[in-house]
Design a protein around this motif. Structure first.
Motif, PDB file in Angstrom:
ATOM      1  N   LEU A  18       0.834  -1.197   0.000  1.00 28.04           N
ATOM      2  CA  LEU A  18       0.000   0.000   0.000  1.00 28.04           C
ATOM      3  C   LEU A  18       0.871   1.249   0.000  1.00 28.04           C
ATOM      4  CD1 LEU A  18      -0.099   1.304   3.124  1.00 28.04           C
ATOM      5  CD2 LEU A  18      -1.534  -0.677   3.501  1.00 28.04           C
ATOM      6  N   PHE A  19       0.277   2.344  -0.507  1.00 29.21           N
ATOM      7  CA  PHE A  19       1.013   3.600  -0.700  1.00 29.21           C
ATOM      8  C   PHE A  19       0.423   4.749   0.123  1.00 29.21           C
ATOM      9  CE2 PHE A  19       1.608   0.963  -4.389  1.00 29.21           C
ATOM     10  CZ  PHE A  19       2.944   1.106  -4.709  1.00 29.21           C
ATOM     11  N   GLY A  20      -0.519   4.450   0.999  1.00 29.47           N
ATOM     12  CA  GLY A  20      -1.133   5.464   1.839  1.00 29.47           C
ATOM     13  C   GLY A  20      -2.424   4.923   2.430  1.00 29.47           C
ATOM     14  N   ARG A  21      -2.903   5.597   3.483  1.00 28.26           N
ATOM     15  CA  ARG A  21      -4.179   5.224   4.110  1.00 28.26           C
ATOM     16  C   ARG A  21      -5.095   6.438   4.124  1.00 28.26           C
ATOM     17  NH1 ARG A  21      -4.294   0.310   6.554  1.00 28.26           N
ATOM     18  NH2 ARG A  21      -2.304  -0.645   7.139  1.00 28.26           N
ATOM     19  N   VAL A  22      -6.363   6.199   3.820  1.00 23.59           N
ATOM     20  CA  VAL A  22      -7.345   7.276   3.802  1.00 23.59           C
ATOM     21  C   VAL A  22      -7.915   7.474   5.199  1.00 23.59           C
ATOM     22  CG1 VAL A  22      -9.538   8.059   2.813  1.00 23.59           C
ATOM     23  CG2 VAL A  22      -7.905   6.790   1.401  1.00 23.59           C
ATOM     24  N   VAL A  23      -8.058   8.746   5.603  1.00 21.04           N
ATOM     25  CA  VAL A  23      -8.553   9.078   6.933  1.00 21.04           C
ATOM     26  C   VAL A  23      -9.885   9.809   6.849  1.00 21.04           C
ATOM     27  CG1 VAL A  23      -6.334   9.107   8.130  1.00 21.04           C
ATOM     28  CG2 VAL A  23      -7.097  11.150   6.906  1.00 21.04           C
ATOM     29  N   GLU A  24     -10.622   9.738   7.941  1.00 20.85           N
ATOM     30  CA  GLU A  24     -11.896  10.441   8.036  1.00 20.85           C
ATOM     31  C   GLU A  24     -11.657  11.946   8.035  1.00 20.85           C
ATOM     32  OE1 GLU A  24     -13.333   9.082  11.758  1.00 20.85           O
ATOM     33  OE2 GLU A  24     -13.998   7.124  11.007  1.00 20.85           O
ATOM     34  N   GLN A  25     -12.547  12.685   7.390  1.00 20.01           N
ATOM     35  CA  GLN A  25     -12.464  14.140   7.404  1.00 20.01           C
ATOM     36  C   GLN A  25     -13.309  14.684   8.544  1.00 20.01           C
ATOM     37  OE1 GLN A  25     -12.819  16.043   3.501  1.00 20.01           O
ATOM     38  NE2 GLN A  25     -12.583  14.032   2.534  1.00 20.01           N
ATOM     39  N   HIS A  26     -12.675  15.548   9.364  1.00 21.49           N
ATOM     40  CA  HIS A  26     -13.368  16.162  10.489  1.00 21.49           C
ATOM     41  C   HIS A  26     -13.152  17.664  10.425  1.00 21.49           C
ATOM     42  CE1 HIS A  26     -14.719  12.552  12.386  1.00 21.49           C
ATOM     43  NE2 HIS A  26     -13.504  12.096  12.617  1.00 21.49           N
ATOM     44  N   GLY A  27     -14.198  18.424  10.112  1.00 23.92           N
ATOM     45  CA  GLY A  27     -14.040  19.866  10.000  1.00 23.92           C
ATOM     46  C   GLY A  27     -12.992  20.197   8.970  1.00 23.92           C
ATOM     47  N   LYS A  28     -11.997  20.982   9.378  1.00 28.37           N
ATOM     48  CA  LYS A  28     -10.915  21.345   8.463  1.00 28.37           C
ATOM     49  C   LYS A  28      -9.797  20.307   8.454  1.00 28.37           C
ATOM     50  CE  LYS A  28     -11.643  26.340   9.029  1.00 28.37           C
ATOM     51  NZ  LYS A  28     -11.021  27.617   9.439  1.00 28.37           N
ATOM     52  N   GLY A  29      -9.849  19.354   9.408  1.00 29.99           N
ATOM     53  CA  GLY A  29      -8.767  18.389   9.529  1.00 29.99           C
ATOM     54  C   GLY A  29      -9.216  16.967   9.295  1.00 29.99           C
ATOM     55  N   TRP A  30      -8.573  16.056  10.014  1.00 26.42           N
ATOM     56  CA  TRP A  30      -8.870  14.642   9.818  1.00 26.42           C
ATOM     57  C   TRP A  30      -8.792  13.889  11.139  1.00 26.42           C
ATOM     58  CZ3 TRP A  30      -4.442  17.046   8.063  1.00 26.42           C
ATOM     59  CH2 TRP A  30      -3.223  16.629   8.612  1.00 26.42           C
ATOM     60  N   GLY A  31      -9.383  12.689  11.115  1.00 25.84           N
ATOM     61  CA  GLY A  31      -9.412  11.856  12.309  1.00 25.84           C
ATOM     62  C   GLY A  31      -8.788  10.501  12.061  1.00 25.84           C
ATOM     63  N   LYS A  32      -9.518   9.451  12.376  1.00 27.28           N
ATOM     64  CA  LYS A  32      -8.980   8.093  12.309  1.00 27.28           C
ATOM     65  C   LYS A  32      -8.887   7.598  10.868  1.00 27.28           C
ATOM     66  CE  LYS A  32     -10.856   6.768  16.822  1.00 27.28           C
ATOM     67  NZ  LYS A  32     -11.744   5.808  17.543  1.00 27.28           N
ATOM     68  N   ALA A  33      -8.030   6.591  10.674  1.00 28.36           N
ATOM     69  CA  ALA A  33      -7.955   5.924   9.384  1.00 28.36           C
ATOM     70  C   ALA A  33      -9.244   5.139   9.163  1.00 28.36           C
ATOM     71  CB  ALA A  33      -6.748   4.996   9.335  1.00 28.36           C
ATOM     72  N   ILE A  34      -9.760   5.172   7.945  1.00 27.96           N
ATOM     73  CA  ILE A  34     -10.967   4.420   7.610  1.00 27.96           C
ATOM     74  C   ILE A  34     -10.561   2.975   7.359  1.00 27.96           C
ATOM     75  CG2 ILE A  34     -12.936   4.232   6.052  1.00 27.96           C
ATOM     76  CD1 ILE A  34     -12.479   7.178   5.326  1.00 27.96           C
ATOM     77  N   PRO A  35     -11.136   2.019   8.065  1.00 30.01           N
ATOM     78  CA  PRO A  35     -10.720   0.616   7.900  1.00 30.01           C
ATOM     79  C   PRO A  35     -10.850   0.146   6.455  1.00 30.01           C
ATOM     80  CG  PRO A  35     -12.141   0.865   9.821  1.00 30.01           C
ATOM     81  CD  PRO A  35     -12.190   2.176   9.084  1.00 30.01           C
ATOM     82  N   ASN A  36      -9.804  -0.549   5.991  1.00 32.84           N
ATOM     83  CA  ASN A  36      -9.801  -1.207   4.680  1.00 32.84           C
ATOM     84  C   ASN A  36      -9.883  -0.236   3.496  1.00 32.84           C
ATOM     85  OD1 ASN A  36      -9.804  -3.829   5.936  1.00 32.84           O
ATOM     86  ND2 ASN A  36     -11.983  -3.508   6.347  1.00 32.84           N
ATOM     87  N   VAL A  37      -9.524   1.037   3.706  1.00 32.27           N
ATOM     88  CA  VAL A  37      -9.492   2.020   2.620  1.00 32.27           C
ATOM     89  C   VAL A  37      -8.046   2.505   2.494  1.00 32.27           C
ATOM     90  CG1 VAL A  37     -10.404   4.183   1.726  1.00 32.27           C
ATOM     91  CG2 VAL A  37     -11.873   2.688   3.097  1.00 32.27           C
ATOM     92  N   TYR A  38      -7.432   2.210   1.354  1.00 27.45           N
ATOM     93  CA  TYR A  38      -6.000   2.478   1.208  1.00 27.45           C
ATOM     94  C   TYR A  38      -5.638   2.673  -0.260  1.00 27.45           C
ATOM     95  CZ  TYR A  38      -5.977  -2.472  -0.055  1.00 27.45           C
ATOM     96  OH  TYR A  38      -6.237  -3.686  -0.666  1.00 27.45           O
ATOM     97  N   VAL A  39      -4.463   3.263  -0.485  1.00 30.39           N
ATOM     98  CA  VAL A  39      -3.937   3.455  -1.836  1.00 30.39           C
ATOM     99  C   VAL A  39      -3.228   2.169  -2.253  1.00 30.39           C
ATOM    100  CG1 VAL A  39      -2.517   4.887  -3.337  1.00 30.39           C
ATOM    101  CG2 VAL A  39      -3.591   5.907  -1.314  1.00 30.39           C
ATOM    102  N   SER A  40      -3.741   1.533  -3.307  1.00 29.52           N
ATOM    103  CA  SER A  40      -3.194   0.241  -3.725  1.00 29.52           C
ATOM    104  C   SER A  40      -2.199   0.351  -4.870  1.00 29.52           C
ATOM    105  CB  SER A  40      -4.317  -0.707  -4.143  1.00 29.52           C
ATOM    106  OG  SER A  40      -5.016  -0.188  -5.268  1.00 29.52           O
ATOM    107  N   LYS A  41      -2.316   1.418  -5.691  1.00 28.43           N
ATOM    108  CA  LYS A  41      -1.412   1.598  -6.833  1.00 28.43           C
ATOM    109  C   LYS A  41      -1.176   3.081  -7.068  1.00 28.43           C
ATOM    110  CE  LYS A  41      -4.083  -0.705  -9.686  1.00 28.43           C
ATOM    111  NZ  LYS A  41      -4.629  -1.318 -10.926  1.00 28.43           N
ATOM    112  N   LEU A  42       0.005   3.383  -7.602  1.00 30.36           N
ATOM    113  CA  LEU A  42       0.321   4.749  -8.015  1.00 30.36           C
ATOM    114  C   LEU A  42       0.959   4.712  -9.392  1.00 30.36           C
ATOM    115  CD1 LEU A  42       1.999   6.347  -4.839  1.00 30.36           C
ATOM    116  CD2 LEU A  42      -0.302   6.818  -5.703  1.00 30.36           C
ATOM    117  N   SER A  43       0.527   5.597 -10.269  1.00 28.85           N
ATOM    118  CA  SER A  43       1.271   5.888 -11.482  1.00 28.85           C
ATOM    119  C   SER A  43       1.675   7.354 -11.385  1.00 28.85           C
ATOM    120  CB  SER A  43       0.448   5.568 -12.728  1.00 28.85           C
ATOM    121  OG  SER A  43      -0.821   6.186 -12.664  1.00 28.85           O
TER     122      SER A  43
END
Length: 357
Positions: free
Chosen positions: A282-307
């Protein structure tokens, strides 16, 4: 603040907490805190360190030293001296307190003959990383280099510098602490023979997790200012301490394969990766958006490929239904240093833009 393209967000509050935490630890152990600025490469972020008593810094290039010399007057270049940059080194040496790194007779001799102002000199010791440096038990070579350093009036022998970069391959706290223990064994031998020498160690995992610093005079961690997913996997930090996230616009939806495509690829993240026990590469993990910032990582949501410009993000069916084209996803980087370098600037959560080298 309307974001229309990949944008590197900086949570200033988290960042300042990371700085304070490491500064407090150095103070607790009686260590000089000489943080490595190669991670953030920003004069403005550098000023935050001054609020916690930092007076000396580390960089990884002559160009970086030149940039920070505008506001810092005690800088160590923790990279083997490149003699082709002698002209720039001389300009810096005449303007600030400059420390250079050597590991060979040839470089010491060249510096001795071409320097126009005095510099401090650290000998790079290989504490196990096997990238650069002299083996700590190579006593004759170390003695010869020190003898040559002291023979030149513009060279001032400061001590020994080590970097346990192999801690980045660890995946638990005990393994990091064992490498740190081995590093201390190496430097204790040098300290016993050269008691006046400064011992400088620095890597974020060790500085974050270790509690034993006997014989060490200064520490030089860098990545801790932001932290990232690599450091989290090692055990250096919690996800809540990661202070950078890359905001990426969704440009395509593929619910049939539980994927979305974002504008955010290798030129934005770099292509550093993690090997995860559950999801593989994996190349990154997606996090919950909270207001202007972010919170916890969303389970099983991740960057699998990059070009180059594309990022492929895996989302379970229950998650993909929440998004549409034009939405933003916030992604924690695998390697904050490389992502920050690729993105060139930081956008704070209150809308300020912080420039960098």
């Amino acid at each position: 603040m309307t974001l229309t393209q990949p944008t590197l967000l900086l949570d200033e509050e988290r960042c300042r907490k990371n700085i304070k935490k490491m500064a407090d630890k150095a103070r607790k152990h009686g260590l000089v805190f000489r943080p490595h600025f190669k991670t953030h490469q920003s004069l403005e972020i550098g000023r935050w360190f001054k609020e916690y008593g930092v007076e000396k810094i580390t960089v990884s290039s002559v160009a970086m030293a030149d940039y920070f010399s505008e506001e810092w007057d005690d800088i160590t270049i923790a990279f083997p001296t490149n003699i082709l940059e002698m002209e720039a080194i001389n300009r810096l040496a005449q303007a600030i307190t400059l420390n250079l790194l050597v590991e060979s007779i040839e470089v010491v001799r060249y510096l001795g003959k071409h320097l126009k102002a005095k510099v401090g000199v650290f000998i790079k010791i290989d504490v196990g990383y096997q990238r650069t440096g002299i083996a700590p038990d190579a006593k004759d070579k170390i003695d010869s280099i020190i003898s040559l350093i002291t023979s030149f009036p513009k060279l001032d022998f400061k001590g020994f510098l080590g970097h346990a970069g192999h801690t980045y391959h660890c995946r638990d706290v005990d393994a990091v602490k064992e490498i740190h223990r081995q590093s201390l064994q190496h430097i204790h031998l040098l300290k016993a023979k050269y008691p006046q020498a400064v011992i400088s160690l620095g890597d974020t995992p060790s500085c974050s997790l270790a509690d034993e610093y006997e014989g060490v005079d200064e520490i030089r961690p860098g990545n801790f200012v932001f932290y990232d997913l690599v450091q989290h996997q090692i055990g250096s930090n919690t996800l809540e301490e990661i202070s950078l996230a890359l905001a990426c616009p969704i440009v395509a939806l593929h619910p049939e394969r539980n994927e979305v495509i974002v504008y955010g690829g290798g030129v934005h993240f770099s292509k550093d990766r993690l090997e995860d026990e559950v999801h593989g590469t994996l190349f990154g993990r997606v996090v919950e958006q909270h207001g202007k910032g972010w919170g916890k990582a969303i389970p099983n949501v991740y960057v699998s490929k990059l070009s180059q410009e594309h990022g492929t993000i895996v989302l379970p069916e229950i998650e993909i239904q929440k998004y549409q084209i034009g939405d933003l996803l916030l992604v924690l980087p695998v390697h904050a240093c490389m992502t920050a370098h690729a993105m060139h600037a930081y956008h704070t959560l209150d809308g300020q833009i912080i420039s960098r080298l």
